[in-house]
Design an enzyme around this catalytic site. Structure first.
Site, PDB file in Angstrom:
ATOM      1  N   ARG A   1       8.862  28.156  30.336  1.00  0.00           N
ATOM      2  CA  ARG A   1       8.784  29.260  29.566  1.00  0.00           C
ATOM      3  C   ARG A   1       8.584  30.670  30.745  1.00  0.00           C
ATOM      4  O   ARG A   1       8.904  31.615  29.998  1.00  0.00           O
ATOM      5  CB  ARG A   1       7.582  29.726  28.586  1.00  0.00           C
ATOM      6  CG  ARG A   1       7.849  28.887  27.713  1.00  0.00           C
ATOM      7  CD  ARG A   1       9.133  29.004  26.273  1.00  0.00           C
ATOM      8  NE  ARG A   1       8.843  29.376  24.574  1.00  0.00           N
ATOM      9  CZ  ARG A   1       9.112  27.746  23.749  1.00  0.00           C
ATOM     10  NH1 ARG A   1       9.861  26.925  24.089  1.00  0.00           N
ATOM     11  NH2 ARG A   1       9.394  28.139  22.731  1.00  0.00           N
TER      12      ARG A   1
ATOM     13  N   LYS B   1      19.324  25.024  20.628  1.00  0.00           N
ATOM     14  CA  LYS B   1      18.252  24.614  21.566  1.00  0.00           C
ATOM     15  C   LYS B   1      18.025  23.253  20.938  1.00  0.00           C
ATOM     16  O   LYS B   1      18.775  21.479  21.289  1.00  0.00           O
ATOM     17  CB  LYS B   1      17.306  24.351  22.240  1.00  0.00           C
ATOM     18  CG  LYS B   1      18.135  25.523  23.012  1.00  0.00           C
ATOM     19  CD  LYS B   1      16.866  26.068  23.418  1.00  0.00           C
ATOM     20  CE  LYS B   1      15.777  26.729  23.219  1.00  0.00           C
ATOM     21  NZ  LYS B   1      15.394  27.804  22.546  1.00  0.00           N
TER      22      LYS B   1
ATOM     23  N   ARG C   1      17.251  28.958   9.567  1.00  0.00           N
ATOM     24  CA  ARG C   1      16.797  26.829   9.381  1.00  0.00           C
ATOM     25  C   ARG C   1      15.671  26.472   8.716  1.00  0.00           C
ATOM     26  O   ARG C   1      14.922  26.913   8.520  1.00  0.00           O
ATOM     27  CB  ARG C   1      16.832  27.662  11.395  1.00  0.00           C
ATOM     28  CG  ARG C   1      16.069  26.400  12.095  1.00  0.00           C
ATOM     29  CD  ARG C   1      15.188  26.327  13.050  1.00  0.00           C
ATOM     30  NE  ARG C   1      14.087  27.289  13.814  1.00  0.00           N
ATOM     31  CZ  ARG C   1      14.201  27.303  15.024  1.00  0.00           C
ATOM     32  NH1 ARG C   1      15.176  26.556  15.971  1.00  0.00           N
ATOM     33  NH2 ARG C   1      13.292  27.923  15.229  1.00  0.00           N
TER      34      ARG C   1
ATOM     35  N   ARG D   1      10.414  26.285   9.506  1.00  0.00           N
ATOM     36  CA  ARG D   1       8.547  26.433   9.823  1.00  0.00           C
ATOM     37  C   ARG D   1       8.100  28.196  10.151  1.00  0.00           C
ATOM     38  O   ARG D   1       8.394  29.111   9.751  1.00  0.00           O
ATOM     39  CB  ARG D   1       9.332  26.858  11.492  1.00  0.00           C
ATOM     40  CG  ARG D   1       9.970  25.277  12.278  1.00  0.00           C
ATOM     41  CD  ARG D   1      10.600  25.299  13.557  1.00  0.00           C
ATOM     42  NE  ARG D   1      10.273  26.081  14.698  1.00  0.00           N
ATOM     43  CZ  ARG D   1      10.490  26.326  16.187  1.00  0.00           C
ATOM     44  NH1 ARG D   1      11.854  25.635  16.623  1.00  0.00           N
ATOM     45  NH2 ARG D   1      10.075  26.946  16.810  1.00  0.00           N
TER      46      ARG D   1
ATOM     47  N   ARG E   1       8.751  35.652  19.782  1.00  0.00           N
ATOM     48  CA  ARG E   1       9.511  34.762  20.450  1.00  0.00           C
ATOM     49  C   ARG E   1      10.410  35.088  21.052  1.00  0.00           C
ATOM     50  O   ARG E   1      10.774  35.333  22.179  1.00  0.00           O
ATOM     51  CB  ARG E   1       9.721  34.338  19.778  1.00  0.00           C
ATOM     52  CG  ARG E   1       8.004  33.105  18.944  1.00  0.00           C
ATOM     53  CD  ARG E   1       8.259  32.386  18.029  1.00  0.00           C
ATOM     54  NE  ARG E   1       9.710  31.738  17.701  1.00  0.00           N
ATOM     55  CZ  ARG E   1      10.132  31.199  16.798  1.00  0.00           C
ATOM     56  NH1 ARG E   1       9.668  32.006  15.434  1.00  0.00           N
ATOM     57  NH2 ARG E   1      10.684  30.745  16.612  1.00  0.00           N
TER      58      ARG E   1
HETATM   59  P1  AMP Z   1       9.929  26.784  20.221  1.00  0.00           P
HETATM   60  O1  AMP Z   1      10.485  25.104  19.373  1.00  0.00           O
HETATM   61  O2  AMP Z   1      10.957  25.960  21.645  1.00  0.00           O
HETATM   62  O3  AMP Z   1      10.550  27.443  19.542  1.00  0.00           O
HETATM   63  O4  AMP Z   1       8.612  26.131  20.073  1.00  0.00           O
HETATM   64  C1  AMP Z   1       8.151  26.624  19.484  1.00  0.00           C
HETATM   65  C2  AMP Z   1       5.884  27.131  19.647  1.00  0.00           C
HETATM   66  O5  AMP Z   1       6.095  26.393  19.829  1.00  0.00           O
HETATM   67  C3  AMP Z   1       6.323  28.425  21.199  1.00  0.00           C
HETATM   68  O6  AMP Z   1       6.715  30.531  19.789  1.00  0.00           O
HETATM   69  C4  AMP Z   1       4.868  28.564  21.151  1.00  0.00           C
HETATM   70  O7  AMP Z   1       4.299  29.403  21.165  1.00  0.00           O
HETATM   71  C5  AMP Z   1       4.769  27.130  21.856  1.00  0.00           C
HETATM   72  N1  AMP Z   1       5.277  26.238  22.854  1.00  0.00           N
HETATM   73  C6  AMP Z   1       7.087  25.453  22.887  1.00  0.00           C
HETATM   74  N2  AMP Z   1       6.561  25.101  24.440  1.00  0.00           N
HETATM   75  C7  AMP Z   1       6.190  26.209  25.129  1.00  0.00           C
HETATM   76  C8  AMP Z   1       6.030  26.220  26.347  1.00  0.00           C
HETATM   77  N3  AMP Z   1       6.352  25.575  28.009  1.00  0.00           N
HETATM   78  N4  AMP Z   1       4.940  27.200  26.953  1.00  0.00           N
HETATM   79  C9  AMP Z   1       4.413  27.745  26.192  1.00  0.00           C
HETATM   80  N5  AMP Z   1       4.552  27.435  24.623  1.00  0.00           N
HETATM   81  C10 AMP Z   1       4.877  27.005  24.504  1.00  0.00           C
END
Ligand code: AMP
Length: 215
Positions: free
Chosen positions: A88, A13, A122, A158, A169
């Site tokens: 989410r 994404k 990654r 990360r 996740r």
């Molecule tokens: P991502 O970069 O989208 O994989 O997000 C990394 C982490 O950020 C996720 O595993 C959550 O802990 C937090 N996060 C990102 N977006 C959200 C959201 N919309 N609601 C809650 N936690 C979020």
């Protein structure tokens, strides 16, 4: 054009968002990236987020919704944007409906076995957030190991790309996030994202252009 990107971790994404930004000249917002920056800057938000993110849990909904609400009100977001990481779950989708309406939801699908491979390889730029992969079978590779091609920043793995956090996740994605797509069924574009970033991008743009033309 307002777009939300959906897909399990590792679907690409962030990479696709950056390519769409170049093509359509609209801003992108990744809630995950905003949170990672807050953690790096050790802000109050960052301290709360760090606890949740490193374990693979979601941050409290009001935090995620607040980030998006603030962004979509900005002038530069009025004409269009690419949203990655929000909503989410169904509660967040309801909150989003009160903020704005999007044209398309792009669902990027990828087999589970490829997810692990992509996520363990990654690497993310600490400075600009650009995404690379060091797995020989995944792309894009940085030109120089450990260094961002775009800004020269340091590439890092990360904290939440550990096997336990990845598992958590993914389980949240399939049980809470994917079901949102039913709510917006008519606007969903599903694309196979197991190819190279360029293949996936070309496929997405082809569908977007066709749909845009028929709107
Ligand atoms: P991502 O970069 O989208 O994989 O997000 C990394 C982490 O950020 C996720 O595993 C959550 O802990 C937090 N996060 C990102 N977006 C959200 C959201 N919309 N609601 C809650 N936690 C979020």
């Amino acid at each position: 054009m307002k777009i939300i990107l959906f897909g399990p971790q590792g679907a690409g994404k962030g990479t696709i968002a950056a390519m769409l930004v170049e093509k359509y000249r609209i801003p992108t917002l990744s809630t995950g990236q905003v949170l990672r920056e807050a953690i790096a800057q050790k802000t109050k938000l960052g301290k709360i987020a760090e606890q949740c993110i490193n374990k693979g849990n979601l941050v409290p909904p009001e935090i995620a919704a607040g980030i998006v609400n603030e962004a979509v009100k900005k002038e530069e977001f009025k004409k269009g944007y690419i949203l990655d990481g929000f909503p989410r779950n169904l509660d967040q989708a309801r909150l989003f409906d009160e903020m704005d309406k999007v044209d398309f939801l792009i669902e990027m699908t990828i087999p589970r076995e490829l997810v692990m491979r992509r996520l363990t390889g990654r690497r993310t730029c600490r400075k600009c957030g650009a995404i690379y992969n060091i797995d020989p079978l995944c792309a894009p590779h940085p030109k120089k190991a450990g260094v961002c091609d775009k800004c020269g920043g340091e590439l890092y793995q990360r904290e939440d790309d550990t096997p336990d956090a990845i598992k958590k996740r993914l389980s949240i994605y399939y049980s809470e996030t994917k079901p949102i797509l039913d709510k917006y069924r008519k606007k969903v574009i599903t694309v196979d994202a197991s190819g190279t970033p360029e293949d996936n991008f070309n496929r997405i743009v082809a569908v977007l252009e066709r749909k845009k033309g028929s709107q």
